[in-house]
Motif scaffolding. Structure first.
Motif, PDB file in Angstrom:
ATOM      1  N   LYS A 187      41.445 -38.298 -50.321  1.00  0.00           N
ATOM      2  CA  LYS A 187      42.407 -39.616 -50.455  1.00  0.00           C
ATOM      3  C   LYS A 187      42.250 -40.347 -48.385  1.00  0.00           C
ATOM      4  O   LYS A 187      42.880 -41.589 -48.498  1.00  0.00           O
ATOM      5  CB  LYS A 187      43.159 -39.436 -51.057  1.00  0.00           C
ATOM      6  N   VAL A 188      42.933 -39.136 -48.097  1.00  0.00           N
ATOM      7  CA  VAL A 188      43.268 -39.602 -46.675  1.00  0.00           C
ATOM      8  C   VAL A 188      41.989 -40.683 -46.357  1.00  0.00           C
ATOM      9  O   VAL A 188      41.802 -41.783 -45.366  1.00  0.00           O
ATOM     10  CB  VAL A 188      43.609 -38.708 -45.449  1.00  0.00           C
ATOM     11  N   THR A 231      39.603 -41.678 -47.651  1.00  0.00           N
ATOM     12  CA  THR A 231      38.747 -43.145 -48.237  1.00  0.00           C
ATOM     13  C   THR A 231      39.826 -44.706 -48.336  1.00  0.00           C
ATOM     14  O   THR A 231      39.681 -45.575 -47.824  1.00  0.00           O
ATOM     15  CB  THR A 231      38.973 -43.065 -49.720  1.00  0.00           C
ATOM     16  N   ASP A 232      41.818 -44.369 -47.924  1.00  0.00           N
ATOM     17  CA  ASP A 232      42.250 -45.055 -46.580  1.00  0.00           C
ATOM     18  C   ASP A 232      41.751 -45.546 -45.893  1.00  0.00           C
ATOM     19  O   ASP A 232      42.168 -46.399 -45.518  1.00  0.00           O
ATOM     20  CB  ASP A 232      43.402 -44.614 -47.164  1.00  0.00           C
ATOM     21  N   THR A 233      41.548 -44.434 -44.810  1.00  0.00           N
ATOM     22  CA  THR A 233      41.280 -44.245 -43.227  1.00  0.00           C
ATOM     23  C   THR A 233      40.247 -44.729 -43.735  1.00  0.00           C
ATOM     24  O   THR A 233      39.599 -46.510 -42.841  1.00  0.00           O
ATOM     25  CB  THR A 233      41.282 -43.477 -42.899  1.00  0.00           C
ATOM     26  N   ARG A 284      39.283 -47.789 -45.468  1.00  0.00           N
ATOM     27  CA  ARG A 284      39.421 -49.023 -45.850  1.00  0.00           C
ATOM     28  C   ARG A 284      39.978 -49.592 -44.934  1.00  0.00           C
ATOM     29  O   ARG A 284      40.164 -51.059 -44.936  1.00  0.00           O
ATOM     30  CB  ARG A 284      39.986 -49.374 -47.343  1.00  0.00           C
ATOM     31  N   ALA A 285      40.951 -49.200 -44.227  1.00  0.00           N
ATOM     32  CA  ALA A 285      41.464 -49.506 -42.895  1.00  0.00           C
ATOM     33  C   ALA A 285      41.197 -49.867 -41.653  1.00  0.00           C
ATOM     34  O   ALA A 285      41.384 -50.781 -40.930  1.00  0.00           O
ATOM     35  CB  ALA A 285      43.062 -48.781 -42.790  1.00  0.00           C
ATOM     36  N   LEU A 311      38.170 -41.741 -39.777  1.00  0.00           N
ATOM     37  CA  LEU A 311      38.190 -40.668 -40.869  1.00  0.00           C
ATOM     38  C   LEU A 311      38.447 -39.991 -40.721  1.00  0.00           C
ATOM     39  O   LEU A 311      38.632 -38.570 -41.335  1.00  0.00           O
ATOM     40  CB  LEU A 311      37.137 -41.259 -42.267  1.00  0.00           C
ATOM     41  N   THR A 354      41.577 -38.370 -38.781  1.00  0.00           N
ATOM     42  CA  THR A 354      42.819 -38.200 -39.758  1.00  0.00           C
ATOM     43  C   THR A 354      42.833 -37.939 -41.095  1.00  0.00           C
ATOM     44  O   THR A 354      43.747 -36.297 -41.617  1.00  0.00           O
ATOM     45  CB  THR A 354      42.891 -39.401 -40.746  1.00  0.00           C
TER      46      THR A 354
END
Length: 532
Positions: free
Chosen positions: A167-168, A170-172, A174-175, A390, A393
Protein backbone atom coordinates in the motif's frame (compact mmCIF):
# COMPACT_ATOMS: atom_id res chain seq x y z
CA UNK A 1 96.50 40.40 -22.44
CA UNK A 2 93.25 38.49 -21.73
CA UNK A 3 90.70 39.72 -24.26
CA UNK A 4 87.74 38.42 -22.24
CA UNK A 5 88.12 41.28 -19.74
CA UNK A 6 88.63 44.16 -22.20
CA UNK A 7 86.09 46.92 -22.54
CA UNK A 8 84.14 47.01 -25.83
CA UNK A 9 85.63 50.36 -26.86
CA UNK A 10 89.14 49.03 -26.43
CA UNK A 11 88.25 45.99 -28.48
CA UNK A 12 86.84 48.07 -31.30
CA UNK A 13 90.00 50.21 -31.41
CA UNK A 14 92.12 47.08 -31.44
CA UNK A 15 90.34 45.53 -34.40
CA UNK A 16 92.87 44.13 -36.80
CA UNK A 17 92.58 44.42 -40.55
CA UNK A 18 92.89 40.60 -40.76
CA UNK A 19 89.51 38.77 -40.90
CA UNK A 20 90.52 35.95 -38.52
CA UNK A 21 91.61 38.41 -35.90
CA UNK A 22 88.31 40.26 -36.32
CA UNK A 23 86.41 37.07 -35.48
CA UNK A 24 88.45 36.55 -32.34
CA UNK A 25 87.84 40.10 -31.23
CA UNK A 26 84.08 39.79 -31.80
CA UNK A 27 84.02 36.52 -29.89
CA UNK A 28 85.85 38.18 -27.00
CA UNK A 29 83.33 41.02 -27.11
CA UNK A 30 80.43 38.50 -26.94
CA UNK A 31 81.99 36.60 -24.03
CA UNK A 32 82.57 39.84 -22.17
CA UNK A 33 78.93 40.79 -22.67
CA UNK A 34 77.74 37.43 -21.32
CA UNK A 35 80.07 37.75 -18.35
CA UNK A 36 78.75 41.17 -17.40
CA UNK A 37 75.13 40.02 -17.88
CA UNK A 38 75.68 36.99 -15.66
CA UNK A 39 77.37 38.96 -12.87
CA UNK A 40 74.46 41.41 -12.83
CA UNK A 41 72.02 38.63 -11.94
CA UNK A 42 71.08 38.22 -8.22
CA UNK A 43 72.81 35.21 -6.72
CA UNK A 44 75.31 34.86 -9.55
CA UNK A 45 78.33 34.68 -7.18
CA UNK A 46 76.79 31.66 -5.48
CA UNK A 47 76.20 29.91 -8.82
CA UNK A 48 79.76 30.74 -9.93
CA UNK A 49 81.27 29.27 -6.75
CA UNK A 50 79.17 26.11 -7.15
CA UNK A 51 80.18 25.63 -10.79
CA UNK A 52 83.85 26.18 -10.04
CA UNK A 53 83.82 23.81 -7.08
CA UNK A 54 81.92 21.14 -8.99
CA UNK A 55 83.71 21.09 -12.32
CA UNK A 56 87.27 22.28 -11.84
CA UNK A 57 88.57 18.76 -11.24
CA UNK A 58 85.99 16.84 -13.30
CA UNK A 59 85.87 17.84 -16.97
CA UNK A 60 84.13 14.57 -17.91
CA UNK A 61 81.15 15.51 -15.83
CA UNK A 62 80.84 18.78 -17.74
CA UNK A 63 80.94 16.99 -21.08
CA UNK A 64 78.33 14.45 -19.91
CA UNK A 65 75.91 17.07 -18.67
CA UNK A 66 76.28 19.12 -21.84
CA UNK A 67 75.47 16.01 -23.87
CA UNK A 68 72.42 15.24 -21.70
CA UNK A 69 71.18 18.81 -21.96
CA UNK A 70 71.58 18.76 -25.72
CA UNK A 71 69.71 15.45 -25.98
CA UNK A 72 66.88 16.77 -23.78
CA UNK A 73 66.62 19.94 -25.85
CA UNK A 74 66.50 17.92 -29.06
CA UNK A 75 63.77 15.65 -27.63
CA UNK A 76 61.65 18.60 -26.53
CA UNK A 77 61.93 20.37 -29.86
CA UNK A 78 61.27 17.25 -31.96
CA UNK A 79 57.70 16.28 -32.79
CA UNK A 80 56.47 13.21 -30.89
CA UNK A 81 53.84 12.42 -33.49
CA UNK A 82 56.05 12.81 -36.52
CA UNK A 83 55.88 9.85 -38.85
CA UNK A 84 58.20 8.63 -41.50
CA UNK A 85 56.80 10.20 -44.64
CA UNK A 86 59.16 8.31 -46.89
CA UNK A 87 57.52 4.96 -46.13
CA UNK A 88 60.83 3.17 -45.83
CA UNK A 89 59.76 1.54 -42.53
CA UNK A 90 56.44 0.21 -43.87
CA UNK A 91 55.65 -2.85 -45.95
CA UNK A 92 53.92 -1.79 -49.13
CA UNK A 93 50.96 -4.10 -49.87
CA UNK A 94 48.73 -4.22 -52.85
CA UNK A 95 44.96 -4.02 -52.58
CA UNK A 96 44.70 -7.72 -53.32
CA UNK A 97 47.16 -8.62 -50.57
CA UNK A 98 45.30 -6.44 -48.08
CA UNK A 99 41.98 -8.12 -48.95
CA UNK A 100 43.53 -11.57 -48.52
CA UNK A 101 44.92 -10.68 -45.08
CA UNK A 102 41.58 -9.29 -43.95
CA UNK A 103 39.68 -12.36 -45.14
CA UNK A 104 42.14 -14.69 -43.35
CA UNK A 105 41.99 -12.78 -40.03
CA UNK A 106 39.79 -14.26 -37.29
CA UNK A 107 39.18 -12.01 -34.27
CA UNK A 108 39.34 -13.40 -30.74
CA UNK A 109 35.88 -13.97 -29.23
CA UNK A 110 34.55 -11.19 -27.04
CA UNK A 111 33.51 -13.80 -24.45
CA UNK A 112 35.56 -17.01 -24.01
CA UNK A 113 33.75 -20.17 -24.97
CA UNK A 114 32.33 -22.13 -22.02
CA UNK A 115 32.97 -25.90 -22.16
CA UNK A 116 29.79 -27.89 -22.69
CA UNK A 117 30.39 -30.02 -19.58
CA UNK A 118 31.07 -27.04 -17.28
CA UNK A 119 28.95 -26.32 -14.24
CA UNK A 120 28.08 -22.90 -15.69
CA UNK A 121 26.31 -24.49 -18.65
CA UNK A 122 24.58 -26.84 -16.28
CA UNK A 123 23.37 -23.87 -14.25
CA UNK A 124 22.15 -21.88 -17.26
CA UNK A 125 20.24 -24.86 -18.56
CA UNK A 126 18.34 -25.30 -15.28
CA UNK A 127 18.02 -21.68 -14.11
CA UNK A 128 14.62 -21.30 -12.41
CA UNK A 129 12.45 -18.41 -13.57
CA UNK A 130 9.90 -17.07 -11.11
CA UNK A 131 6.45 -16.17 -12.42
CA UNK A 132 4.69 -13.53 -10.37
CA UNK A 133 5.77 -12.02 -7.03
CA UNK A 134 8.74 -13.22 -5.01
CA UNK A 135 7.91 -14.39 -1.52
CA UNK A 136 8.30 -17.41 0.77
CA UNK A 137 6.22 -19.40 -1.75
CA UNK A 138 6.67 -18.89 -5.50
CA UNK A 139 5.69 -20.38 -8.85
CA UNK A 140 8.23 -21.20 -11.56
CA UNK A 141 7.92 -20.93 -15.32
CA UNK A 142 8.73 -24.63 -15.68
CA UNK A 143 5.54 -25.55 -13.78
CA UNK A 144 3.28 -22.62 -12.93
CA UNK A 145 0.65 -24.90 -11.40
CA UNK A 146 2.96 -26.10 -8.65
CA UNK A 147 3.99 -23.80 -5.80
CA UNK A 148 7.46 -24.30 -4.34
CA UNK A 149 9.02 -23.14 -1.07
CA UNK A 150 11.59 -20.40 -1.55
CA UNK A 151 14.79 -20.66 0.50
CA UNK A 152 16.89 -18.84 -2.09
CA UNK A 153 15.73 -15.22 -1.63
CA UNK A 154 16.93 -12.91 1.15
CA UNK A 155 13.43 -12.48 2.59
CA UNK A 156 14.56 -12.99 6.18
CA UNK A 157 11.94 -10.80 7.90
CA UNK A 158 9.20 -12.06 5.56
CA UNK A 159 8.23 -8.57 4.34
CA UNK A 160 8.28 -9.40 0.62
CA UNK A 161 4.51 -9.91 0.52
CA UNK A 162 3.60 -7.41 3.24
CA UNK A 163 0.29 -5.69 2.47
CA UNK A 164 1.43 -2.62 4.41
CA UNK A 165 4.48 -2.23 2.18
CA UNK A 166 2.40 -2.78 -0.96
CA UNK A 167 0.00 0.00 0.00
CA UNK A 168 2.82 2.42 0.86
CA UNK A 169 4.55 1.65 -2.42
CA UNK A 170 1.46 2.20 -4.58
CA UNK A 171 0.54 5.41 -2.75
CA UNK A 172 4.08 6.75 -3.20
CA UNK A 173 4.10 5.77 -6.86
CA UNK A 174 0.97 7.81 -7.50
CA UNK A 175 2.31 10.81 -5.57
CA UNK A 176 5.99 10.86 -6.63
CA UNK A 177 6.28 8.83 -9.82
CA UNK A 178 8.94 6.22 -10.52
CA UNK A 179 12.43 7.77 -10.40
CA UNK A 180 14.18 10.98 -9.42
CA UNK A 181 16.28 11.34 -12.60
CA UNK A 182 19.03 13.18 -10.72
CA UNK A 183 21.87 12.65 -8.26
CA UNK A 184 21.28 13.50 -4.59
CA UNK A 185 23.62 16.49 -4.68
CA UNK A 186 21.78 18.15 -7.57
CA UNK A 187 18.00 17.79 -7.70
CA UNK A 188 17.67 14.16 -6.59
CA UNK A 189 17.07 14.61 -2.87
CA UNK A 190 13.40 14.69 -1.87
CA UNK A 191 11.64 14.74 1.47
CA UNK A 192 11.15 10.95 1.68
CA UNK A 193 14.94 10.50 1.43
CA UNK A 194 15.67 12.77 4.39
CA UNK A 195 12.83 11.10 6.31
CA UNK A 196 14.35 7.65 5.69
CA UNK A 197 17.81 8.86 6.76
CA UNK A 198 16.29 10.18 9.99
CA UNK A 199 14.42 6.89 10.54
CA UNK A 200 17.57 4.79 10.11
CA UNK A 201 19.53 7.06 12.44
CA UNK A 202 16.80 6.80 15.06
CA UNK A 203 16.52 3.02 14.59
CA UNK A 204 20.28 2.50 15.07
CA UNK A 205 20.60 5.35 17.57
CA UNK A 206 23.40 7.08 15.66
CA UNK A 207 23.81 10.80 14.85
CA UNK A 208 23.51 10.72 11.04
CA UNK A 209 22.85 8.57 7.94
CA UNK A 210 23.38 8.92 4.21
CA UNK A 211 21.53 6.92 1.52
CA UNK A 212 22.91 5.11 -1.53
CA UNK A 213 20.89 4.05 -4.56
CA UNK A 214 22.47 0.58 -4.66
CA UNK A 215 23.65 -1.57 -1.77
CA UNK A 216 26.62 -3.07 -3.67
CA UNK A 217 28.06 0.36 -4.47
CA UNK A 218 27.61 1.60 -0.90
CA UNK A 219 30.52 -0.17 0.80
CA UNK A 220 32.63 -0.16 -2.38
CA UNK A 221 32.33 3.64 -2.42
CA UNK A 222 32.46 4.32 1.32
CA UNK A 223 35.89 2.71 1.76
CA UNK A 224 37.72 4.78 -0.90
CA UNK A 225 35.94 7.90 0.40
CA UNK A 226 38.01 7.69 3.59
CA UNK A 227 41.02 5.50 2.80
CA UNK A 228 43.56 6.69 0.23
CA UNK A 229 46.94 5.69 -1.12
CA UNK A 230 49.37 5.20 1.76
CA UNK A 231 46.67 4.47 4.34
CA UNK A 232 46.50 1.03 5.96
CA UNK A 233 43.49 -1.30 6.01
CA UNK A 234 43.36 -4.58 7.93
CA UNK A 235 40.51 -6.70 6.53
CA UNK A 236 39.01 -10.13 7.09
CA UNK A 237 40.16 -12.59 4.46
CA UNK A 238 36.59 -13.73 3.68
CA UNK A 239 35.04 -10.31 3.09
CA UNK A 240 32.45 -10.17 0.33
CA UNK A 241 33.12 -9.01 -3.21
CA UNK A 242 31.76 -5.48 -2.75
CA UNK A 243 34.22 -4.93 0.10
CA UNK A 244 37.03 -6.28 -2.06
CA UNK A 245 36.12 -3.76 -4.75
CA UNK A 246 36.21 -0.96 -2.19
CA UNK A 247 39.63 -2.05 -0.96
CA UNK A 248 40.92 -2.13 -4.52
CA UNK A 249 39.54 1.32 -5.34
CA UNK A 250 41.05 2.86 -2.22
CA UNK A 251 44.60 1.97 -3.35
CA UNK A 252 45.51 1.64 0.32
CA UNK A 253 47.94 -0.87 1.78
CA UNK A 254 45.72 -3.85 2.63
CA UNK A 255 46.68 -6.55 5.12
CA UNK A 256 44.40 -9.55 5.63
CA UNK A 257 43.85 -11.57 8.79
CA UNK A 258 42.53 -15.13 9.00
CA UNK A 259 38.75 -15.28 8.80
CA UNK A 260 37.14 -14.71 12.18
CA UNK A 261 40.44 -15.25 14.02
CA UNK A 262 40.88 -12.50 16.61
CA UNK A 263 44.42 -13.65 17.41
CA UNK A 264 45.36 -13.22 13.75
CA UNK A 265 43.68 -9.79 13.75
CA UNK A 266 45.60 -8.66 16.82
CA UNK A 267 48.87 -9.90 15.32
CA UNK A 268 48.21 -7.87 12.15
CA UNK A 269 47.29 -4.76 14.15
CA UNK A 270 50.38 -5.04 16.33
CA UNK A 271 52.64 -5.30 13.27
CA UNK A 272 51.10 -2.16 11.81
CA UNK A 273 51.43 -0.37 15.16
CA UNK A 274 55.11 -1.32 15.49
CA UNK A 275 55.87 -0.16 11.97
CA UNK A 276 54.08 3.12 12.64
CA UNK A 277 56.01 3.67 15.88
CA UNK A 278 59.39 3.61 14.14
CA UNK A 279 61.30 6.84 14.21
CA UNK A 280 60.37 9.08 11.30
CA UNK A 281 57.41 6.92 10.20
CA UNK A 282 54.68 8.90 8.46
CA UNK A 283 51.37 9.20 10.31
CA UNK A 284 48.67 7.30 8.35
CA UNK A 285 44.98 6.59 8.70
CA UNK A 286 44.32 3.02 9.78
CA UNK A 287 41.10 1.02 9.42
CA UNK A 288 39.68 -2.38 10.30
CA UNK A 289 37.16 -3.61 7.71
CA UNK A 290 34.87 -6.57 8.38
CA UNK A 291 31.29 -7.82 8.02
CA UNK A 292 28.62 -8.34 10.64
CA UNK A 293 27.04 -11.48 9.17
CA UNK A 294 29.42 -12.84 6.54
CA UNK A 295 27.81 -13.34 3.17
CA UNK A 296 30.33 -16.01 2.14
CA UNK A 297 29.79 -18.48 4.99
CA UNK A 298 27.12 -17.19 7.40
CA UNK A 299 29.48 -16.68 10.34
CA UNK A 300 29.10 -13.71 12.72
CA UNK A 301 31.86 -11.31 13.76
CA UNK A 302 33.03 -11.04 17.38
CA UNK A 303 32.27 -7.32 17.58
CA UNK A 304 33.14 -6.89 21.26
CA UNK A 305 36.68 -8.17 20.69
CA UNK A 306 37.15 -6.03 17.59
CA UNK A 307 36.04 -2.92 19.50
CA UNK A 308 38.58 -3.77 22.21
CA UNK A 309 41.38 -4.21 19.65
CA UNK A 310 40.54 -1.06 17.70
CA UNK A 311 40.79 0.99 20.88
CA UNK A 312 44.02 -0.68 21.93
CA UNK A 313 45.81 -0.14 18.60
CA UNK A 314 44.01 3.11 17.62
CA UNK A 315 42.24 1.96 14.46
CA UNK A 316 38.91 3.03 12.99
CA UNK A 317 36.28 0.38 12.28
CA UNK A 318 34.26 0.11 9.07
CA UNK A 319 31.53 -2.49 9.63
CA UNK A 320 29.52 -3.85 6.69
CA UNK A 321 26.06 -4.79 7.98
CA UNK A 322 24.69 -5.44 4.52
CA UNK A 323 23.67 -8.97 5.48
CA UNK A 324 22.96 -8.40 9.19
CA UNK A 325 20.86 -5.21 9.26
CA UNK A 326 17.19 -6.19 9.60
CA UNK A 327 18.27 -9.82 9.98
CA UNK A 328 19.86 -10.44 13.41
CA UNK A 329 19.29 -8.89 16.80
CA UNK A 330 16.13 -8.84 18.90
CA UNK A 331 14.56 -6.16 16.68
CA UNK A 332 16.75 -6.49 13.59
CA UNK A 333 19.16 -3.67 14.39
CA UNK A 334 22.06 -5.86 13.31
CA UNK A 335 25.33 -6.92 14.86
CA UNK A 336 25.50 -4.07 17.36
CA UNK A 337 22.21 -5.14 18.92
CA UNK A 338 23.13 -8.82 18.62
CA UNK A 339 26.42 -8.18 20.47
CA UNK A 340 25.04 -5.69 22.98
CA UNK A 341 27.36 -2.93 21.73
CA UNK A 342 26.08 0.63 21.11
CA UNK A 343 26.17 1.51 17.42
CA UNK A 344 28.09 4.69 18.26
CA UNK A 345 31.08 2.51 19.18
CA UNK A 346 31.48 1.70 15.48
CA UNK A 347 33.03 4.51 13.44
CA UNK A 348 31.29 3.70 10.14
CA UNK A 349 28.31 1.35 9.67
CA UNK A 350 27.29 0.40 6.13
CA UNK A 351 24.04 -1.44 5.55
CA UNK A 352 21.59 -2.66 2.93
CA UNK A 353 17.89 -1.91 2.55
CA UNK A 354 17.33 -4.83 0.18
CA UNK A 355 17.44 -7.77 2.59
CA UNK A 356 15.93 -7.08 5.98
CA UNK A 357 13.59 -4.35 4.69
CA UNK A 358 12.82 -5.79 1.22
CA UNK A 359 13.25 -2.36 -0.37
CA UNK A 360 16.32 -1.22 -2.32
CA UNK A 361 19.55 0.69 -1.94
CA UNK A 362 22.04 1.01 0.89
CA UNK A 363 23.08 3.42 3.60
CA UNK A 364 26.00 4.53 5.74
CA UNK A 365 25.61 5.67 9.36
CA UNK A 366 27.99 7.45 11.71
CA UNK A 367 28.74 10.92 12.92
CA UNK A 368 27.60 14.02 11.04
CA UNK A 369 31.19 14.56 9.87
CA UNK A 370 31.28 11.03 8.40
CA UNK A 371 28.08 11.43 6.37
CA UNK A 372 28.75 15.03 5.32
CA UNK A 373 32.13 14.01 3.94
CA UNK A 374 30.48 11.37 1.74
CA UNK A 375 27.97 13.80 0.27
CA UNK A 376 30.79 15.54 -1.60
CA UNK A 377 33.45 12.79 -1.79
CA UNK A 378 31.67 9.47 -2.37
CA UNK A 379 31.56 8.57 -6.06
CA UNK A 380 28.43 6.40 -5.84
CA UNK A 381 26.52 9.11 -3.98
CA UNK A 382 27.68 12.06 -6.10
CA UNK A 383 27.28 10.47 -9.55
CA UNK A 384 24.34 8.02 -9.17
CA UNK A 385 20.69 8.92 -9.43
CA UNK A 386 19.07 8.88 -6.01
CA UNK A 387 16.84 6.14 -4.63
CA UNK A 388 13.32 5.99 -6.14
CA UNK A 389 10.76 7.48 -3.76
CA UNK A 390 8.72 4.30 -3.42
CA UNK A 391 11.77 2.38 -2.18
CA UNK A 392 12.49 5.08 0.38
CA UNK A 393 8.96 5.06 1.78
CA UNK A 394 8.73 1.26 1.86
CA UNK A 395 12.07 1.12 3.69
CA UNK A 396 10.79 3.60 6.27
CA UNK A 397 7.63 1.53 6.68
CA UNK A 398 9.77 -1.60 6.99
CA UNK A 399 11.69 -0.02 9.88
CA UNK A 400 8.38 0.79 11.55
CA UNK A 401 7.27 -2.85 11.19
CA UNK A 402 10.53 -4.21 12.62
CA UNK A 403 10.42 -1.78 15.55
CA UNK A 404 6.88 -2.75 16.50
CA UNK A 405 7.03 -6.48 15.70
CA UNK A 406 9.82 -8.25 17.66
CA UNK A 407 7.94 -11.52 17.13
CA UNK A 408 9.32 -11.51 13.57
CA UNK A 409 12.80 -12.28 14.87
CA UNK A 410 11.54 -14.65 17.55
CA UNK A 411 9.90 -16.69 14.80
CA UNK A 412 12.97 -16.41 12.60
CA UNK A 413 15.22 -17.76 15.36
CA UNK A 414 12.83 -20.66 15.96
CA UNK A 415 13.11 -21.50 12.26
CA UNK A 416 16.91 -21.32 12.46
CA UNK A 417 17.05 -23.70 15.44
CA UNK A 418 14.69 -26.15 13.73
CA UNK A 419 16.69 -26.10 10.51
CA UNK A 420 20.01 -26.55 12.29
CA UNK A 421 18.68 -29.46 14.35
CA UNK A 422 18.00 -31.34 11.10
CA UNK A 423 21.12 -30.28 9.20
CA UNK A 424 23.48 -30.85 12.14
CA UNK A 425 22.36 -34.48 12.24
CA UNK A 426 23.25 -34.85 8.57
CA UNK A 427 26.65 -33.35 9.31
CA UNK A 428 27.41 -35.54 12.33
CA UNK A 429 25.73 -38.81 11.30
CA UNK A 430 26.46 -39.07 7.58
CA UNK A 431 29.69 -37.05 7.37
CA UNK A 432 28.56 -35.59 4.03
CA UNK A 433 28.54 -31.87 4.73
CA UNK A 434 30.15 -29.14 6.80
CA UNK A 435 28.24 -26.09 8.10
CA UNK A 436 30.49 -23.06 8.85
CA UNK A 437 27.58 -20.73 9.67
CA UNK A 438 26.86 -19.37 13.14
CA UNK A 439 24.20 -21.42 15.00
CA UNK A 440 21.91 -18.34 15.14
CA UNK A 441 22.43 -17.22 11.55
CA UNK A 442 19.36 -17.37 9.27
CA UNK A 443 21.80 -17.55 6.36
CA UNK A 444 23.07 -21.14 6.38
CA UNK A 445 25.91 -22.34 4.14
CA UNK A 446 26.44 -26.03 3.40
CA UNK A 447 29.91 -27.04 2.23
CA UNK A 448 31.57 -30.32 1.33
CA UNK A 449 34.21 -31.61 3.76
CA UNK A 450 37.66 -32.49 2.37
CA UNK A 451 37.15 -36.20 2.86
CA UNK A 452 35.41 -37.99 1.25
CA UNK A 453 35.02 -35.57 -1.67
CA UNK A 454 38.66 -35.03 -2.58
CA UNK A 455 40.87 -32.00 -2.72
CA UNK A 456 39.21 -28.69 -1.80
CA UNK A 457 41.05 -27.13 -4.75
CA UNK A 458 38.86 -29.07 -7.16
CA UNK A 459 36.32 -26.26 -7.33
CA UNK A 460 34.57 -27.50 -10.45
CA UNK A 461 33.91 -30.93 -8.95
CA UNK A 462 32.42 -29.47 -5.79
CA UNK A 463 30.24 -26.99 -7.68
CA UNK A 464 28.91 -29.74 -9.92
CA UNK A 465 27.95 -31.92 -6.94
CA UNK A 466 26.29 -29.03 -5.16
CA UNK A 467 24.36 -28.08 -8.28
CA UNK A 468 23.03 -31.65 -8.46
CA UNK A 469 21.78 -31.27 -4.89
CA UNK A 470 20.04 -28.00 -5.79
CA UNK A 471 18.26 -29.56 -8.75
CA UNK A 472 17.35 -32.74 -6.85
CA UNK A 473 15.87 -30.72 -4.01
CA UNK A 474 13.68 -28.68 -6.38
CA UNK A 475 12.56 -31.65 -8.49
CA UNK A 476 11.81 -34.12 -5.69
CA UNK A 477 10.77 -31.96 -2.73
CA UNK A 478 9.57 -28.72 -4.31
CA UNK A 479 12.09 -26.65 -2.33
CA UNK A 480 14.05 -23.97 -4.16
CA UNK A 481 17.59 -23.48 -2.85
CA UNK A 482 20.64 -22.07 -4.58
CA UNK A 483 24.38 -22.46 -4.90
CA UNK A 484 26.71 -19.55 -4.19
CA UNK A 485 27.98 -17.62 -7.21
CA UNK A 486 31.61 -16.50 -7.54
CA UNK A 487 33.82 -14.43 -9.83
CA UNK A 488 36.95 -16.60 -9.69
CA UNK A 489 39.10 -14.33 -11.86
CA UNK A 490 38.26 -11.20 -9.87
CA UNK A 491 37.99 -12.16 -6.21
CA UNK A 492 41.13 -11.85 -4.09
CA UNK A 493 40.49 -15.11 -2.25
CA UNK A 494 38.34 -17.94 -3.61
CA UNK A 495 35.74 -18.97 -0.99
CA UNK A 496 34.85 -22.63 -0.80
CA UNK A 497 31.78 -23.54 -2.91
CA UNK A 498 28.59 -23.95 -0.92
CA UNK A 499 24.82 -24.19 -0.97
CA UNK A 500 23.13 -21.34 0.88
CA UNK A 501 19.76 -21.41 2.57
CA UNK A 502 17.98 -18.16 3.44
CA UNK A 503 15.36 -18.83 6.09
CA UNK A 504 12.33 -16.58 6.38
CA UNK A 505 9.91 -15.73 9.16
CA UNK A 506 7.26 -15.72 6.42
CA UNK A 507 7.33 -19.53 6.40
CA UNK A 508 5.42 -21.66 8.87
CA UNK A 509 7.11 -24.13 11.20
CA UNK A 510 5.73 -27.06 9.17
CA UNK A 511 7.05 -25.54 5.95
CA UNK A 512 10.51 -25.10 7.44
CA UNK A 513 10.55 -28.68 8.66
CA UNK A 514 9.31 -29.95 5.30
CA UNK A 515 11.89 -27.94 3.38
CA UNK A 516 14.74 -29.10 5.63
CA UNK A 517 13.68 -32.71 5.23
CA UNK A 518 13.76 -32.15 1.46
CA UNK A 519 17.26 -30.66 1.65
CA UNK A 520 18.38 -33.55 3.84
CA UNK A 521 17.00 -36.15 1.41
CA UNK A 522 18.70 -34.45 -1.56
CA UNK A 523 22.05 -34.29 0.26
CA UNK A 524 21.93 -37.95 1.22
CA UNK A 525 20.80 -39.09 -2.24
CA UNK A 526 23.35 -37.11 -4.27
CA UNK A 527 26.35 -36.99 -1.95
CA UNK A 528 25.82 -40.44 -0.48
CA UNK A 529 26.16 -42.01 -3.93
CA UNK A 530 29.40 -40.07 -4.55
CA UNK A 531 31.00 -40.89 -1.22
CA UNK A 532 34.20 -42.85 -1.58
Amino acid sequence: MNCSVLEPTVLLEAVSPHPFEDVLVLWALFVSFLQRSFTSLPGSPIIRRYVVASYENDPYRTMLEIAIAAFALRTILSSRTRTDRTGRNFVQLSEKEIDELVSDWTPDPLVPAVPEDSVDNQLLASLPIIVGPTGPRVRLASNEKKEVLNLASYNFAGLAMSERLKKVATDTLRAYGVGTCSAPGFLGTIDVHTALEANISSFLQVPSTILYAQDFSAISSVIPSFAKRGDIIVADRLCNFSIQRGLQLSRSTVKYYDHGDMSSLEAALSVVAREGARKGARLTRRFIVTEGLFENDGSITDLEKIIELKRKYKFRLILDEGMSFGVIGATGRGLTEFSGVPATEVDIIVGSLTRGLNAGGGFCSGTLAVTSHQRINSAAHVFSASLPALLATTASEGISILSSSPQIFTTLQEHVKLARSILDKVESKYDLIRIPSHPLSPLIHIQLPTPPFGDLKDIQQQERLLQEVVEECLTTSGVMITRTRRLPDQEVFQPQPSIKLALSSGLTKKEVERSMQGVKAALIKVLGSKKR
